[in-house]
Design a protein around this motif. Structure first.
Motif, PDB file in Angstrom:
ATOM      1  N   GLY A  27       0.790  -1.220   0.000  1.00 15.76           N
ATOM      2  CA  GLY A  27       0.000   0.000   0.000  1.00 15.76           C
ATOM      3  C   GLY A  27       0.828   1.279   0.000  1.00 15.76           C
ATOM      4  N   SER A  28       1.928   1.278   0.777  1.00 15.21           N
ATOM      5  CA  SER A  28       2.706   2.515   0.886  1.00 15.21           C
ATOM      6  C   SER A  28       3.275   2.940  -0.455  1.00 15.21           C
ATOM      7  CB  SER A  28       3.866   2.342   1.881  1.00 15.21           C
ATOM      8  OG  SER A  28       3.368   2.190   3.184  1.00 15.21           O
ATOM      9  N   ASP A  29       3.805   1.970  -1.195  1.00 15.61           N
ATOM     10  CA  ASP A  29       4.381   2.337  -2.491  1.00 15.61           C
ATOM     11  C   ASP A  29       3.289   2.575  -3.533  1.00 15.61           C
ATOM     12  OD1 ASP A  29       4.049  -0.424  -2.235  1.00 15.61           O
ATOM     13  OD2 ASP A  29       5.512  -0.897  -3.779  1.00 15.61           O
ATOM     14  N   ALA A  30       2.083   2.054  -3.287  1.00 15.19           N
ATOM     15  CA  ALA A  30       0.970   2.390  -4.188  1.00 15.19           C
ATOM     16  C   ALA A  30       0.630   3.874  -4.006  1.00 15.19           C
ATOM     17  CB  ALA A  30      -0.252   1.525  -3.891  1.00 15.19           C
ATOM     18  N   VAL A  31       0.517   4.310  -2.739  1.00 21.74           N
ATOM     19  CA  VAL A  31       0.217   5.721  -2.471  1.00 21.74           C
ATOM     20  C   VAL A  31       1.346   6.602  -3.006  1.00 21.74           C
ATOM     21  CG1 VAL A  31      -0.056   7.448  -0.633  1.00 21.74           C
ATOM     22  CG2 VAL A  31      -1.261   5.258  -0.473  1.00 21.74           C
ATOM     23  N   ASP A  32       2.567   6.185  -2.735  1.00 18.60           N
ATOM     24  CA  ASP A  32       3.710   6.960  -3.207  1.00 18.60           C
ATOM     25  C   ASP A  32       3.692   7.087  -4.742  1.00 18.60           C
ATOM     26  OD1 ASP A  32       5.951   8.173  -1.733  1.00 18.60           O
ATOM     27  OD2 ASP A  32       7.100   7.203  -3.320  1.00 18.60           O
ATOM     28  N   SER A  33       3.319   6.003  -5.396  1.00 17.89           N
ATOM     29  CA  SER A  33       3.236   6.035  -6.870  1.00 17.89           C
ATOM     30  C   SER A  33       2.186   7.038  -7.331  1.00 17.89           C
ATOM     31  CB  SER A  33       2.897   4.652  -7.419  1.00 17.89           C
ATOM     32  OG  SER A  33       3.923   3.736  -7.132  1.00 17.89           O
ATOM     33  N   THR A  34       1.064   7.138  -6.594  1.00 17.42           N
ATOM     34  CA  THR A  34       0.026   8.097  -7.012  1.00 17.42           C
ATOM     35  C   THR A  34       0.581   9.513  -6.988  1.00 17.42           C
ATOM     36  OG1 THR A  34      -0.888   8.405  -4.780  1.00 17.42           O
ATOM     37  CG2 THR A  34      -1.922   6.694  -6.161  1.00 17.42           C
ATOM     38  N   ILE A  35       1.407   9.805  -5.985  1.00 18.47           N
ATOM     39  CA  ILE A  35       1.956  11.168  -5.896  1.00 18.47           C
ATOM     40  C   ILE A  35       2.795  11.459  -7.135  1.00 18.47           C
ATOM     41  CG2 ILE A  35       3.484  12.718  -4.583  1.00 18.47           C
ATOM     42  CD1 ILE A  35       2.684  11.116  -2.050  1.00 18.47           C
ATOM     43  N   LEU A  59      -7.979   8.148  -9.240  1.00 21.84           N
ATOM     44  CA  LEU A  59      -6.996   7.094  -8.958  1.00 21.84           C
ATOM     45  C   LEU A  59      -7.487   6.322  -7.742  1.00 21.84           C
ATOM     46  CD1 LEU A  59      -5.022   9.924  -9.555  1.00 21.84           C
ATOM     47  CD2 LEU A  59      -3.475   8.031  -9.960  1.00 21.84           C
ATOM     48  N   LEU A  60      -7.135   5.059  -7.671  1.00 22.34           N
ATOM     49  CA  LEU A  60      -7.571   4.229  -6.544  1.00 22.34           C
ATOM     50  C   LEU A  60      -6.408   3.305  -6.170  1.00 22.34           C
ATOM     51  CD1 LEU A  60     -11.023   2.475  -6.328  1.00 22.34           C
ATOM     52  CD2 LEU A  60      -8.989   1.124  -5.956  1.00 22.34           C
ATOM     53  N   THR A  61      -6.132   3.202  -4.876  1.00 26.65           N
ATOM     54  CA  THR A  61      -5.040   2.334  -4.428  1.00 26.65           C
ATOM     55  C   THR A  61      -5.592   1.133  -3.668  1.00 26.65           C
ATOM     56  OG1 THR A  61      -4.842   3.786  -2.509  1.00 26.65           O
ATOM     57  CG2 THR A  61      -3.241   4.092  -4.268  1.00 26.65           C
ATOM     58  N   VAL A  62      -4.958  -0.012  -3.863  1.00 30.96           N
ATOM     59  CA  VAL A  62      -5.325  -1.234  -3.141  1.00 30.96           C
ATOM     60  C   VAL A  62      -4.044  -1.977  -2.749  1.00 30.96           C
ATOM     61  CG1 VAL A  62      -7.580  -1.608  -4.272  1.00 30.96           C
ATOM     62  CG2 VAL A  62      -5.499  -2.556  -5.310  1.00 30.96           C
ATOM     63  N   ALA A  63      -4.192  -2.973  -1.886  1.00 28.84           N
ATOM     64  CA  ALA A  63      -3.097  -3.900  -1.536  1.00 28.84           C
ATOM     65  C   ALA A  63      -3.735  -5.049  -0.746  1.00 28.84           C
ATOM     66  CB  ALA A  63      -2.008  -3.189  -0.737  1.00 28.84           C
ATOM     67  N   LYS A  64      -3.224  -5.301   0.430  1.00 30.55           N
ATOM     68  CA  LYS A  64      -3.772  -6.269   1.392  1.00 30.55           C
ATOM     69  C   LYS A  64      -4.636  -7.398   0.804  1.00 30.55           C
ATOM     70  CE  LYS A  64      -3.489  -2.828   5.065  1.00 30.55           C
ATOM     71  NZ  LYS A  64      -2.521  -3.304   6.045  1.00 30.55           N
ATOM     72  N   MET A 112       1.675  -7.526  -2.578  1.00 28.33           N
ATOM     73  CA  MET A 112       1.264  -6.872  -3.826  1.00 28.33           C
ATOM     74  C   MET A 112       0.292  -5.725  -3.516  1.00 28.33           C
ATOM     75  SD  MET A 112      -0.244  -8.560  -7.313  1.00 28.33           S
ATOM     76  CE  MET A 112       0.774  -8.284  -8.748  1.00 28.33           C
ATOM     77  N   GLY A 113       0.440  -4.656  -4.253  1.00 30.37           N
ATOM     78  CA  GLY A 113      -0.506  -3.549  -4.200  1.00 30.37           C
ATOM     79  C   GLY A 113      -0.740  -3.077  -5.619  1.00 30.37           C
ATOM     80  N   ALA A 114      -1.601  -2.080  -5.778  1.00 30.87           N
ATOM     81  CA  ALA A 114      -1.838  -1.569  -7.131  1.00 30.87           C
ATOM     82  C   ALA A 114      -2.394  -0.156  -7.089  1.00 30.87           C
ATOM     83  CB  ALA A 114      -2.817  -2.471  -7.883  1.00 30.87           C
ATOM     84  N   VAL A 115      -2.128   0.552  -8.190  1.00 32.50           N
ATOM     85  CA  VAL A 115      -2.754   1.859  -8.428  1.00 32.50           C
ATOM     86  C   VAL A 115      -3.629   1.702  -9.666  1.00 32.50           C
ATOM     87  CG1 VAL A 115      -2.370   4.280  -9.048  1.00 32.50           C
ATOM     88  CG2 VAL A 115      -0.713   3.086  -7.600  1.00 32.50           C
ATOM     89  N   PHE A 116      -4.899   2.054  -9.543  1.00 35.17           N
ATOM     90  CA  PHE A 116      -5.780   2.110 -10.710  1.00 35.17           C
ATOM     91  C   PHE A 116      -5.802   3.554 -11.190  1.00 35.17           C
ATOM     92  CE2 PHE A 116      -8.340  -1.866 -10.550  1.00 35.17           C
ATOM     93  CZ  PHE A 116      -7.854  -2.387  -9.367  1.00 35.17           C
ATOM     94  N   MET A 117      -5.709   3.725 -12.509  1.00 38.82           N
ATOM     95  CA  MET A 117      -5.808   5.077 -13.089  1.00 38.82           C
ATOM     96  C   MET A 117      -6.987   5.139 -14.041  1.00 38.82           C
ATOM     97  SD  MET A 117      -1.977   6.115 -14.200  1.00 38.82           S
ATOM     98  CE  MET A 117      -0.909   4.752 -13.839  1.00 38.82           C
TER      99      MET A 117
END
Ligand code: PLP
Length: 458
Positions: A116-124, A279-284, A293-298
């Motif tokens: 999740g942390s790197d998913a959020v970081d990726s959104t930035i 954008l939407l972030t997921v993981a867990k 695993m996590g993900a960013v949806f765009m």
């Protein structure tokens, strides 16, 4: 012998997340040895009902054969494939496609992360790039909510609003701003849903106007604030905040790292909230915690703007383990489980959990019971009328956690005296009943604590 030597090795070498390093050295680690379904077994052989699904992630429960087989098979056939240089692997491609099919609206583009942390970081990074691509790089201010949690990456920790993630780390950055949480139980405007929504809308508008619409890049919200204490907004809150963002050309990021994958009922809480974020972030729950695993949806707009802006040049964002085939294979097997009964069971078990926890409402220590689906909290107070939190001496985070553990129950005990629940979605009704009964016992024992009794008399 073995547990003792493990404790020593852990003390000497293993640095734990979000721990008091010295406190942990004194207390020593508690080792979990094995788990099945919703039950974990510790090194002493104690059986524990896992009312928190690890760290709100083991949605499918432990020992799910199909997940184990999917990982094993993938390890045998292709344990690693990079996504760089135009390469890919079948499980990652299929997972991206199936997720896009399930995601709300036009969230059709999936970038895989490790959590999740790197998913959020990726959104930035994606958002900054998006505005550069649009020719408006001055839109670089980010807004999030008090009590919000968006992980602990260098930049993401500044969107998080829990002070412990800031102190000593130089966070937040000057471009990261907060507005008050909806926190219904303790909202200064009272508990009226409309008033709470209006207050949040007004706060967001005011913050955008203070910073200047031309400066504000994005607003982040969890559909339910998890690590802030399981704070459930009134129905319609997400929609109202989303509308403000639309009005002001501000990107809306839904952080569904906890709420995604059936935690609140559907695969994505946003679909229940009736919004399509940018954008939407997921993981867990995506891999049920079996592998990272996590993900960013765009959305189409975000993805296409970035793609067109970059043109022939590569977009300079990537990680060695993005779209890892083993994690993706587990993700696909998880989706099969969600589609074939797990979501349904989670919905039923969630209704049972809420009904069960509500029976604790008349306990002298219970101020509020709240939740949605398999995500719930019991907020403890020493005076219901005044909503007085437990005294600091009660050390809720440690004492109640330990006590529940001794009673065969794993829960999240927040320091401010909130008990958090996120059981595996595979729980039976009997297991949910047991979670409630072990909580009741834990509360009765807490009521006998001298400091708690003293606080109740004042
Ligand atoms: N965002 C939210 C809403 C979370 O709850 C979490 C973790 O609990 C994160 C981000 C960070 O995820 P991770 O711990 O996988 O880095």
């Amino acid at each position: 012998m073995l547990p003792n030597s493990l404790i020593e090795l852990d003390r000497a070498h293993l640095v734990h997340p979000l721990a008091s390093y010295r406190g942990h050295e004194t207390a020593g680690v508690r080792v979990l040895k094995s788990a099945r379904g919703a039950t974990a077994i510790d090194a002493e052989g104690r059986e524990l009902l896992d009312g928190f699904a690890g760290l709100w992630c083991v949605n499918a429960g432990y020992g799910q054969q199909t997940l184990i087989e999917a990982a094993t098979e993938q390890l045998r056939t292709l344990p690693y494939a990079t996504g760089y240089f135009g390469l890919g692997s079948e499980p990652a491609i299929r997972l991206a496609a199936r997720l896009a099919e399930h995601a709300p609206g036009d969230l059709n583009h999936v970038y895989f992360t490790l959590g999740g942390s790197d998913a959020v970081d990726s959104t930035i990074r994606f958002i900054r790039y998006y505005y550069h691509a649009k020719g408006t790089p001055q839109k670089d201010q980010f807004i999030s909510l008090e009590s919000g949690y968006h992980g602990s990456s260098t930049a993401g920790a500044g969107l998080t609003a829990l002070p412990i993630f800031h102190t000593g780390f130089g966070a937040p950055y000057h471009w990261q701003h907060k507005i008050p949480s909806h926190y219904r139980y303790r909202n200064p405007v009272g508990t009226d849903d409309r008033a709470i929504i209006d207050a949040s809308v007004a706060a967001l508008r005011a913050k955008i106007s203070e910073l200047g619409t031309e400066r504000v890049a994005a607003f982040y919200a969890e559909p339910i604030q998890g690590s802030g204490g399981v704070l459930v907004p009134p129905a319609g809150w997400m929609k109202a905040m989303h509308a403000v963002c639309r009005e002001h050309d501000v990107l809306f990021v839904a952080d569904e790292v906890i709420t995604g994958f059936g935690r609140t009922g559907p695969l994505f809480a946003c679909s229940e909230d009736g919004i399509v974020p940018d954008l939407l972030t997921v993981a867990k729950g995506m891999t049920s915690g079996y592998v990272p695993m996590g993900a960013v949806f765009m959305s189409d707009n975000v993805y296409n703007t970035i793609a067109d802006g970059a043109g022939a040049a590569p977009v300079g964002h990537g990680q060695t383990y993005s779209a890892h085939p083993v994690s993706a294979a587990v993700g696909l097997a998880c989706l099969d489980l969600y589609e074939n009964g797990l979501l349904e069971n989670g919905r039923k078990a969630g209704a049972h959990l809420m009904a069960g926890l509500k029976t604790l409402s008349d306990h002298p220590l219970v101020g509020e019971v709240r939740g949605r689906g398999m995500l719930a909290a019991v907020e403890l107070v020493t005076d219901k009328e005044r909503k007085t939190p437990l005294p600091a001496e009660a050390d809720a985070g440690r004492r109640i956690f330990d006590r529940a553990w001794a009673n065969g129950l794993i829960i999240r005990a927040f320091n401010q005296g909130i008990l958090g629940y996120a059981p595996p979605l595979c729980c039976t009704e009997a297991e949910i009943d047991e979670i409630v009964e072990r909580t009741r016992l834990t509360l009765d024992q807490t009521l006998e604590d001298k400091d708690v009794r003293a606080a109740m008399k004042t």
